[in-house]
Design an enzyme around this catalytic site. Sequence first.
Site, PDB file in Angstrom:
ATOM      1  N   THR A  12      46.670  15.361 -38.148  1.00 39.28           N
ATOM      2  CA  THR A  12      46.092  16.306 -37.181  1.00 39.28           C
ATOM      3  C   THR A  12      46.289  17.757 -37.607  1.00 39.28           C
ATOM      4  O   THR A  12      45.829  18.659 -36.921  1.00 39.28           O
ATOM      5  CB  THR A  12      46.749  16.114 -35.806  1.00 39.28           C
ATOM      6  N   VAL A  15      46.097  20.835 -43.144  1.00 37.80           N
ATOM      7  CA  VAL A  15      45.847  20.160 -44.422  1.00 37.80           C
ATOM      8  C   VAL A  15      45.350  18.739 -44.179  1.00 37.80           C
ATOM      9  O   VAL A  15      44.420  18.265 -44.852  1.00 37.80           O
ATOM     10  CB  VAL A  15      47.130  20.149 -45.297  1.00 37.80           C
ATOM     11  N   SER A  41      50.465  13.631 -30.564  1.00 37.31           N
ATOM     12  CA  SER A  41      49.068  13.340 -30.921  1.00 37.31           C
ATOM     13  C   SER A  41      48.700  11.866 -30.809  1.00 37.31           C
ATOM     14  O   SER A  41      47.552  11.500 -31.095  1.00 37.31           O
ATOM     15  CB  SER A  41      48.801  13.790 -32.359  1.00 37.31           C
ATOM     16  N   CYS A 129      50.637  26.193 -52.310  1.00 39.00           N
ATOM     17  CA  CYS A 129      49.208  26.555 -52.345  1.00 39.00           C
ATOM     18  C   CYS A 129      48.937  27.897 -53.039  1.00 39.00           C
ATOM     19  O   CYS A 129      47.836  28.134 -53.525  1.00 39.00           O
ATOM     20  CB  CYS A 129      48.622  26.559 -50.943  1.00 39.00           C
ATOM     21  N   GLN A 156      47.642  36.020 -48.599  1.00 43.57           N
ATOM     22  CA  GLN A 156      47.590  34.618 -48.194  1.00 43.57           C
ATOM     23  C   GLN A 156      47.140  34.456 -46.746  1.00 43.57           C
ATOM     24  O   GLN A 156      47.650  35.109 -45.839  1.00 43.57           O
ATOM     25  CB  GLN A 156      48.957  33.969 -48.416  1.00 43.57           C
ATOM     26  N   GLY A 160      47.560  28.788 -44.336  1.00 41.20           N
ATOM     27  CA  GLY A 160      48.690  28.363 -45.167  1.00 41.20           C
ATOM     28  C   GLY A 160      49.920  28.083 -44.323  1.00 41.20           C
ATOM     29  O   GLY A 160      50.795  27.321 -44.717  1.00 41.20           O
ATOM     30  N   LYS A 214      59.133  30.247 -55.336  1.00 43.15           N
ATOM     31  CA  LYS A 214      58.379  29.026 -55.666  1.00 43.15           C
ATOM     32  C   LYS A 214      57.401  29.291 -56.802  1.00 43.15           C
ATOM     33  O   LYS A 214      57.229  28.458 -57.691  1.00 43.15           O
ATOM     34  CB  LYS A 214      57.587  28.537 -54.442  1.00 43.15           C
ATOM     35  N   HIS A 243      43.629  31.800 -50.217  1.00 45.65           N
ATOM     36  CA  HIS A 243      44.653  32.698 -50.727  1.00 45.65           C
ATOM     37  C   HIS A 243      44.063  33.447 -51.930  1.00 45.65           C
ATOM     38  O   HIS A 243      43.450  32.830 -52.806  1.00 45.65           O
ATOM     39  CB  HIS A 243      45.885  31.925 -51.195  1.00 45.65           C
ATOM     40  N   ASN A 316      43.102  27.487 -49.870  1.00 44.63           N
ATOM     41  CA  ASN A 316      44.472  26.971 -49.838  1.00 44.63           C
ATOM     42  C   ASN A 316      44.573  25.573 -49.249  1.00 44.63           C
ATOM     43  O   ASN A 316      45.527  24.849 -49.529  1.00 44.63           O
ATOM     44  CB  ASN A 316      45.390  27.924 -49.056  1.00 44.63           C
TER      45      ASN A 316
END
Length: 340
Positions: A12, A15, A41, A129, A156, A160, A214, A243, A316
């Site tokens: 849900t 992504v 959900s 991403c 971004q 995201g 990252k 992004h 993204n």
Amino acid sequence: MAHPRVAIVGATGAVGAIALDVLAQRNFPLASLRLTASPRSVGKRLPFNGEQIAVEATQPGLFADCDIAFISATDAISRDIGAAARAQGCVVVDDSGVWRMDAEVPLVVPEINAGAVAEHKGILSIPNCATTPVAMVLDALRQVARPRRVIAATYQSVTGTGAAALTELEEQVQASAAGGDAPPPEQYPHPIAFNLLPHIGSLQDNGYYSEETKMLNEARKILDDPDLAVSATCVRVPVRLCHSTALNIEFDAPIGAQQARAALRGYAGVTVVDEPANAGYPMPIDCAGRDDVFVGRIREDTALPNGIALWAVCDNLRKGAATNAVQIAEEVIARGAWLR
Ligand code: A2P
């Protein structure tokens, strides 16, 4: 060969919703598809290929009947459900930062290191991403010269952060247009509408936020280049989707703008949009919903020796997340690497 039984954990979410689209659009081979989310959900139904699939609660016991699970929910779900799924023989393609730097977990962008898929021990990770498009640009350009140093400034989008952050941005914009006050921000420490937040992730001891770290660590791992230097400033911007990144890259040998453009043009998964004289460059509104990384403003850097400056934009939720995850699963299937 039989088709795999697949689960989307976090179906849900921002992504997860795109993962459903990508599976359908790529005609991904499926024996069955289960969708899970939080208990909130349960009972929702999500459309897939003309069917309505009921959302289930995410339970550690679900995965004995699954061959491949895509996880994009919370870090705790990635850690706990990811480990439980792996223990039940289900191959996990995980979207979180929990597993990425684990030496046993391949961190994969198929255009760069598809072969790493074969080394999985039950869990594979997709990069952050913001990192994926940068790694692809560097991989394309290293066919000309080796990148040594990268300065990245990102722009971004709120998706995201997740679906709730998009709602927060839209509520703030609507409240401003109506001349009223928006509710206090919940997803970010400050309002995001009409604002910029140079703050993504958690603060590290060295003054960088975790999203910036990252990009350094993940780019080194994906490109298998431990000497690559990366300094990023990651900025959340009031954009719905995509992004964008301004990149300044120093190489170990001279590289001209034409050479860089040609290398990027020839790279699968990259589209060059570089006609600055006609205001032609990649923009989030044009790149949303598309799978490629779009690159423009390619020029020789005036501050770095052997340097190239450019601008890259990537959806993204697609190549930055769902599309990359589905491509990894396709590689797993192509290698028969999911069979119990
Ligand atoms: P839900 O929609 O039921 O909250 P996003 O990245 O857009 O914020 O989405 C996060 C996804 O992770 C959603 O599908 C969300 O489900 C799911 N999720 C959040 N918390 C949990 C949890 N405790 N257990 C399972 N799924 C979760």
